[in-house]
Design an enzyme around this catalytic site. Structure first.
Site, PDB file in Angstrom:
ATOM      1  N   ASP A   1     -49.450  36.682 -24.286  1.00 50.07           N
ATOM      2  CA  ASP A   1     -50.497  36.110 -25.122  1.00 50.07           C
ATOM      3  C   ASP A   1     -50.636  37.025 -26.344  1.00 50.07           C
ATOM      4  OD1 ASP A   1     -52.477  34.568 -26.191  1.00 50.07           O
ATOM      5  OD2 ASP A   1     -53.733  34.522 -24.404  1.00 50.07           O
TER       6      ASP A   1
HETATM    7  C1  BGC Z   1     -54.937  32.440 -27.004  1.00 51.70           C
HETATM    8  C2  BGC Z   1     -53.740  31.575 -26.673  1.00 51.70           C
HETATM    9  C3  BGC Z   1     -53.104  31.074 -27.953  1.00 51.70           C
HETATM   10  C4  BGC Z   1     -52.716  32.282 -28.797  1.00 51.70           C
HETATM   11  C5  BGC Z   1     -52.043  31.919 -30.118  1.00 51.70           C
HETATM   12  C6  BGC Z   1     -54.602  33.529 -27.998  1.00 51.70           C
HETATM   13  O1  BGC Z   1     -55.762  34.146 -28.455  1.00 51.70           O
HETATM   14  O2  BGC Z   1     -55.421  33.014 -25.810  1.00 51.70           O
HETATM   15  O3  BGC Z   1     -54.132  30.489 -25.876  1.00 51.70           O
HETATM   16  O4  BGC Z   1     -51.999  30.285 -27.649  1.00 51.70           O
HETATM   17  O5  BGC Z   1     -53.894  33.031 -29.098  1.00 51.70           O
HETATM   18  O6  BGC Z   1     -52.912  31.288 -30.971  1.00 51.70           O
END
Ligand code: BGC
Length: 752
Positions: free
Chosen positions: A259
């Site tokens: 993530d």
């Molecule tokens: C979120 C993810 C997301 C990623 C990219 C993160 O903060 O937890 O779900 O895909 O950012 O935007």
């Protein structure tokens, strides 16, 4: 569903290897891939293992292998962003805003989940993307969870069945899914640092189940390790989750991507099963090259990561630059799918006095509540959608009322709470009289008086309550599930002015309805329901279609009843905030980097112990005999259904249950019969009952259909913490079939 097949690469692949498991199909190019790896320098390999931009990672340019392009989902292809997620201001990147996760799950429809995935995959290709960051399939453990609206359900079987179909749909359309957030990312509070403590049985039976199914049955090609720790290790370096379970046990052959900002080490992540660091290269850049060069890390570990990335790269045909982004992302064909999902997701919670559908003699409707006019596509951080258009509830009602010659008047009723300080800086604009300063602000007397006057003068009142995307959002959990900004006062006053009221709740998660319920003879859960949400809602309210959604989570009577609160295991100890949101907030208030670091280092290490174990959601309420407001699986229709006697067959490794289902009403309607299993003589702890199968069935007025629900016997297995394996315990079971988890109509016993 064949007509949805899109990617020629996948077609050829599927034809050539029909007998291969969904994961093994990823390995068909391994010989070619190994030859490519043999030609690559260590630097080229490592270049593939971290972000290139905030939404891409490098291919092998020297060998003509394209970069990998990611996009946020899960319910709309995210607008094109540059550094720091700043909008690039494109004009063709408006996407379809699909109903959010809990709304999709409320359809209880595998077909809708497939179509949703397919439509997302198709729009992904129009934008030249290879991977959708979704579906988001964490279990809704907490009623207050900030991302409950992104996630599907509190139940692993419902989540699993829908996740499998979404995965198949998206990948059939030519875009890989990235299942997120693996695993046990069930809270936003301290999500970047919290250590989730759960025993193996709880993990396997509840939290990992949707991931396992989407990988094994759906063939998901990518997985996103979550921000949090599980049993001591960050998910991005959790060898138990990523190597032992995901790869060795489930046979996952694709790639993992952390993530965003969720990578925490070089060696830990390298050995703990991470392929791509998102974003940055401080761990999987020069430091990784050095680790190999100085002998700390075997280059074979790097090769394995490159191989997994290339498998996905070869399975997903890159969209040529001159083909991508030439037409608008949102297209009529995909908008129609969003519409269909919305029609099937709306849940009629209560209809005591038959206030719905709107009676033919209603000539004037007072629509009260700002949630009738607020758009819901944008906001909520990563899952916000720049939608091509959005029909609000009021617009939907006005358009439908016009056809019927019904007058519609509107008043805001209450102030709307908006986060002043989130990921951006506080806005300095003029004070908006319709915006509340705090979520607890009582009803505004002037707005209340205006609303009551309209209510008195109308034949019917439709009150729009619920939350918004400042209240339910990534990055924080709600402090409680109360209706904000004096909504309870407003509904009471409206009811006293005109008891012909129907309430529509616009939210992604559950709310506390104890105060609203006595003043709402009819209640509808209307969700954040995509770009055609308002149209679909009006059709239900006016009775053009029967409501057919079923709750994918429980509405507890009160928050303290819910398992994590009742066992005192949430919120736990910690900063009480999301680390990333905290960083932004401190930054916005003028803290220096050093001060931020120091502050964060001074915070206690947060721990979240899942003390309720396997008793999540309705499993808890049923087993502990705790009354709820609206039960899991609940959802009324405008007709009644009759459930016939069950017959049960055990066929090899499957149990099949058949019965007649009759629509007793005078309009077409869908019903979702649900099959639960209760163990009668188990030696281990069990929930009172567990969902095993369900099906959405369409029935014309008066029609009867014979329905068969089936599930594999292996689904009845429990995880034995002693032997570390699945065990199907022989013994007596009772099969319960009904219209909701608390509305069982028929049952039959059998033996395993
Ligand atoms: C979120 C993810 C997301 C990623 C990219 C993160 O903060 O937890 O779900 O895909 O950012 O935007």
């Amino acid at each position: 569903m064949k007509k949805y097949l899109y990617s020629t690469a996948l077609l050829i692949l599927a034809a050539g290897c029909a007998s291969l498991s969904p994961q093994d199909r990823l390995t068909v190019n391994d010989k070619k891939i190994n030859k490519i790896i043999a030609q690559m320098t260590l630097e080229e390999k490592v270049e593939m293992l971290h972000s290139k931009t905030n939404m891409s990672s490098e291919g092998v340019p020297r060998l003509g292998i394209q970069d990998i392009k990611y996009t946020d989902g899960p319910f709309g292809i995210r607008e094109e962003n540059g550094e720091g997620f700043r909008s690039l201001g494109w004009t063709l990147d408006s996407a379809t805003y699909f109903p959010t996760g809990s709304a999709l799950a409320a359809t209880w429809s595998k077909e809708m989940a497939y179509k949703n995935g397919w439509a997302m995959g198709k729009e992904g290709r129009l934008r030249g993307k290879d991977i959708i960051l979704g579906p988001a399939i964490n279990i809704q453990r907490l009623p207050v969870g900030g991302r409950t609206y992104e996630y599907l359900s509190e139940d692993p079987v419902l989540s699993a069945r829908l996740a499998v179909e979404y995965t198949k749909g998206s990948q059939d359309a030519g875009t890989a899914v990235c299942l997120k957030h693996y695993a046990l990312n069930n809270q936003e509070t301290d999500r970047g640092s919290v250590d989730v403590i759960a025993d193996e049985r709880t993990m396997r039976e509840i939290y990992l189940k949707p991931f396992e199914a989407a990988i094994k049955e759906g063939g998901a090609m990518c997985v996103m390790p979550a921000y949090n720790k599980v049993n001591g290790f960050y998910c991005s370096e959790n060898a138990h989750l990523n190597n032992e379970i995901l790869r060795d046990e489930w046979g996952f052959k694709g790639m993992t991507v952390s993530d965003w900002g969720g990578t925490h080490s070089t060696m830990g992540a390298a050995l703990g099963g991470l392929c791509v660091q998102m974003t940055g290269d401080n761990y999987f850049g020069q430091a990784l090259i050095d680790s190999v060069r100085n002998g700390a890390l075997d280059e074979a570990v790097v090769d394995a990561k490159v191989r997994e990335i290339l498998r996905l790269r070869f399975a997903i045909e890159p969209v040529p630059e001159d083909v991508a982004n030439t037409i608008m992302t949102s297209q009529p064909e995909t908008q129609k799918i969003a519409y269909e999902i919305a029609q099937k997701s709306i849940v009629l919670l209560k209809n005591e006095a038959g206030n719905l559908p709107i009676a033919k003699d209603v000539k004037k409707i007072a629509v009260i509540g700002q949630n009738a006019v607020l758009t819901t596509a944008a906001g909520g951080i990563g899952a916000g959608v720049k939608t091509l258009y959005e029909i609000t509830p009021l617009e939907g009602i006005q358009a439908r009322a016009e056809k019927a010659g019904v007058e519609v008047v509107y008043a805001p009723g209450y102030k709307n709470y908006q986060m002043r300080m989130g990921w951006g800086r506080p806005s300095a604009g003029p004070v908006n009289p319709l915006v509340a300063n705090s979520i607890n602000e009582p009803a505004d007397p002037a707005l209340l008086a205006e609303a009551v006057a309209l209510a008195k003068d109308a034949d019917m009142v439709i009150f729009f309550g619920g939350t918004n995307k400042s209240i339910e959002t990534e990055g924080s959990d709600r402090k409680n599930i109360d209706l904000p900004c004096g909504q309870n006062e407003v509904i009471k006053a409206l009811y006293e002015a005109n008891p012909n009221v129907a309430t529509v709740l616009i939210s992604g998660g559950p709310t506390d309805l104890r105060y609203l319920e006595p003043y709402s003879p009819a209640i509808v859960q209307g969700w954040w329901n995509g770009l055609e949400g308002g149209t679909a809602l009006a059709e239900v309210l006016f009775g053009d279609i029967a409501p057919s959604g079923k709750l994918p989570f429980t509405f507890p009577l009160k928050l303290e009843d819910s398992p994590a609160y009742a066992t005192g295991s949430f919120p736990g100890e910690g900063s009480g905030e999301d680390l990333f949101t905290l960083m932004y907030r401190l930054d916005a208030t003028g803290y220096t980097r050093e001060q931020i670091k120091e502050y964060i280092a001074s915070l206690p290490d947060p721990v979240s112990e899942y003390r309720e174990g396997i008793l999540v959601g309705y499993r808890w309420y049923d087993t502990k005999d705790v009354p709820v407001m609206y039960a899991f699986g609940h959802g009324l229709s405008y007709v009644d259904f009759e459930y016939g006697t069950l017959t049960c067959k055990q066929k090899k490794d499957k149990i099949q249950v058949s019965f007649d289902l009759k629509n007793l009403g005078d309009m077409e309607a869908d019903e979702v019969p649900q099959l639960y299993v209760k163990r009668l003589d188990s030696k281990v702890e069990r929930a009172e009952k567990e969902l095993e199968a369900f099906e959405r069935v369409a029935l014309k007025a008066g029609e009867t259909k014979n329905v068969t629900l089936e599930f594999p016997v292996s689904e009845l297995a429990h995880w034995d913490n002693e032997t570390n394996g699945w065990v199907v315990e022989p013994g007596k079971i009772e099969i319960l079939v009904g219209s909701a988890s608390n509305d069982i109509r028929q049952s039959i016993q059998t033996e395993i």
